[in-house]
Every structure is written in C-alpha cells, then in structure tokens.
Design a protein around this motif. Structure first.
Motif, PDB file in Angstrom:
ATOM      1  N   ILE A 103      -5.276  14.119  16.081  1.00 60.73           N
ATOM      2  CA  ILE A 103      -4.596  14.902  15.036  1.00 60.73           C
ATOM      3  C   ILE A 103      -3.529  15.798  15.674  1.00 60.73           C
ATOM      4  O   ILE A 103      -2.417  15.914  15.155  1.00 60.73           O
ATOM      5  CB  ILE A 103      -5.608  15.761  14.237  1.00 60.73           C
ATOM      6  N   LYS A 104      -3.856  16.396  16.817  1.00 62.08           N
ATOM      7  CA  LYS A 104      -2.888  17.263  17.507  1.00 62.08           C
ATOM      8  C   LYS A 104      -1.679  16.457  17.985  1.00 62.08           C
ATOM      9  O   LYS A 104      -0.542  16.909  17.883  1.00 62.08           O
ATOM     10  CB  LYS A 104      -3.565  17.966  18.689  1.00 62.08           C
ATOM     11  N   MET A 105      -1.949  15.247  18.503  1.00 61.07           N
ATOM     12  CA  MET A 105      -0.849  14.381  18.952  1.00 61.07           C
ATOM     13  C   MET A 105       0.061  14.015  17.779  1.00 61.07           C
ATOM     14  O   MET A 105       1.288  14.052  17.901  1.00 61.07           O
ATOM     15  CB  MET A 105      -1.396  13.096  19.589  1.00 61.07           C
ATOM     16  N   GLN A 106      -0.582  13.657  16.660  1.00 63.38           N
ATOM     17  CA  GLN A 106       0.190  13.314  15.469  1.00 63.38           C
ATOM     18  C   GLN A 106       1.077  14.482  15.045  1.00 63.38           C
ATOM     19  O   GLN A 106       2.241  14.289  14.686  1.00 63.38           O
ATOM     20  CB  GLN A 106      -0.730  12.944  14.302  1.00 63.38           C
ATOM     21  N   LYS A 107       0.518  15.666  15.069  1.00 62.47           N
ATOM     22  CA  LYS A 107       1.258  16.852  14.656  1.00 62.47           C
ATOM     23  C   LYS A 107       2.454  17.089  15.588  1.00 62.47           C
ATOM     24  O   LYS A 107       3.562  17.381  15.124  1.00 62.47           O
ATOM     25  CB  LYS A 107       0.342  18.071  14.636  1.00 62.47           C
ATOM     26  N   ILE A 108       2.242  16.960  16.887  1.00 64.61           N
ATOM     27  CA  ILE A 108       3.331  17.139  17.854  1.00 64.61           C
ATOM     28  C   ILE A 108       4.447  16.126  17.589  1.00 64.61           C
ATOM     29  O   ILE A 108       5.626  16.483  17.531  1.00 64.61           O
ATOM     30  CB  ILE A 108       2.801  17.010  19.305  1.00 64.61           C
ATOM     31  N   LEU A 109       4.048  14.871  17.407  1.00 65.82           N
ATOM     32  CA  LEU A 109       5.036  13.824  17.154  1.00 65.82           C
ATOM     33  C   LEU A 109       5.775  14.054  15.842  1.00 65.82           C
ATOM     34  O   LEU A 109       7.012  13.958  15.783  1.00 65.82           O
ATOM     35  CB  LEU A 109       4.370  12.440  17.157  1.00 65.82           C
ATOM     36  N   THR A 110       5.043  14.376  14.789  1.00 67.60           N
ATOM     37  CA  THR A 110       5.647  14.593  13.475  1.00 67.60           C
ATOM     38  C   THR A 110       6.615  15.766  13.495  1.00 67.60           C
ATOM     39  O   THR A 110       7.732  15.679  12.967  1.00 67.60           O
ATOM     40  CB  THR A 110       4.554  14.827  12.406  1.00 67.60           C
TER      41      THR A 110
END
Length: 179
Positions: A103-110
């Motif tokens: 979820i943290k990776m997704q947030k960083i990418l988004t």
C-alpha cells in the motif's frame, strides 16, 4: 499518453489509408518530374525522366524503411522519458519493506505520477515534436542529396548534351531574391 499517441501515430505513419496527414501520402506525391514538360517529346528527355522516376521509386522505398526506424525511436521515447522521470520514485518505493509495504509503495507511485504527469507529458510532447521536425528535415535532405547523386551519376554515364538553362536559372534566382 500512449492512448493519444496510439490514435495519432497510425494517421501520421499510415501506409495504405488516405488520411491527408500521412507521411507516406506526401512522400508518394513527391516528384521532381513535372507532368507538363514541353521537352517530354524528346527521346533524350524521355529517358532522363524514366531514369529519374526509377530513382525516385527506389529512394521512396529506402526512405520508407528509414522513416519506420525513426518512428520506432520516437514511439519508444515515451517509455524512456517516463522511466527516467520515475526512476527515483521506483528506487524509493523499492526500499519500502514491512507490513503494509504494498500500500505504501502504491501511494508513493501514485503521488509521484500525479505530481510529475504534466511535466512528463510536456517533456514527451517536446521530444516527439522535435523528432517530427528532425524527421521532416531528414526526409528533405535525404531525398535531395540522393537525387542529386543519381542525376550526377546519370550525367557522368551518358554522353549527351543538355539544353543550356543557365539564363532561366538566373531569372529564377533573381525572382527568389525579390520575394
């Protein structure tokens, strides 16, 4: 971005369809032989025209192959530009570990995509437009130099005397300077 480019590239690089924007259409229309030539009745000029037409056909085929390679390079600019801009974000996201890391990776990418999308789009647009400008100049220079080589070769291999058109050239040069 790719969706928009996938809509436009087939129009610009169409080989069969008449789009009015196709490079192929414009290349097919190109010819240095004028349809209404008062000297075309002459056997010599008939042979010269046939030679030039044959050379133009060969050059178009060669030019089409070169255009295809340049098209691929322009199309790949999209991914390369995005990868270059997103590279620090990928590295940052790759360092995230532990519980909820996905979820943290997704947030960083988004968040990165959202913050860089205008910049990335603008950069890709500029690079693709520059690619088109370069392609246009390349086609012009390539056809001009290769046709000049063909004509020089023809003149060297034939033992003919051509009409003296130096006076007409002078008139054209004066007219072009007046404009």
């Amino acid at each position: 971005m790719k969706k928009n480019i996938n809509e436009e590239f087939p129009i610009i690089f169409s080989e069969n369809e008449k789009t009015g924007k196709s490079i192929q259409e414009h290349l097919d229309k190109f010819s240095i032989i004028q349809r209404e030539n008062p000297y075309s009745r002459s056997s010599l000029f008939h042979h010269i025209q046939n030679f030039i037409k044959t050379q133009e056909i060969k050059l178009r085929a060669s030019c089409n192959r070169k255009i295809l390679r340049k098209k691929k390079k322009m199309y790949n600019l999209i991914e390369k530009t995005i990868q270059k801009k997103m590279s620090p974000c990928y590295e940052k996201a790759a360092k995230v570990t532990g519980k909820g890391s996905f979820i943290k990776m997704q947030k960083i990418l988004t968040e990165t995509i959202e913050s860089l999308k205008d910049e990335m789009f603008s950069e890709v647009k500029d690079e693709v437009l520059e690619g088109f400008r370069t392609l246009k100049l390349y086609i012009k220079d390539y056809l001009e130099s290769e046709l000049n080589k063909s004509i020089e070769l023809f003149l060297l291999t034939t033992n003919t005397t051509l009409l003296d058109v130096s006076r007409e050239i002078e008139v054209l040069e004066k007219l072009s300077l007046a404009v």
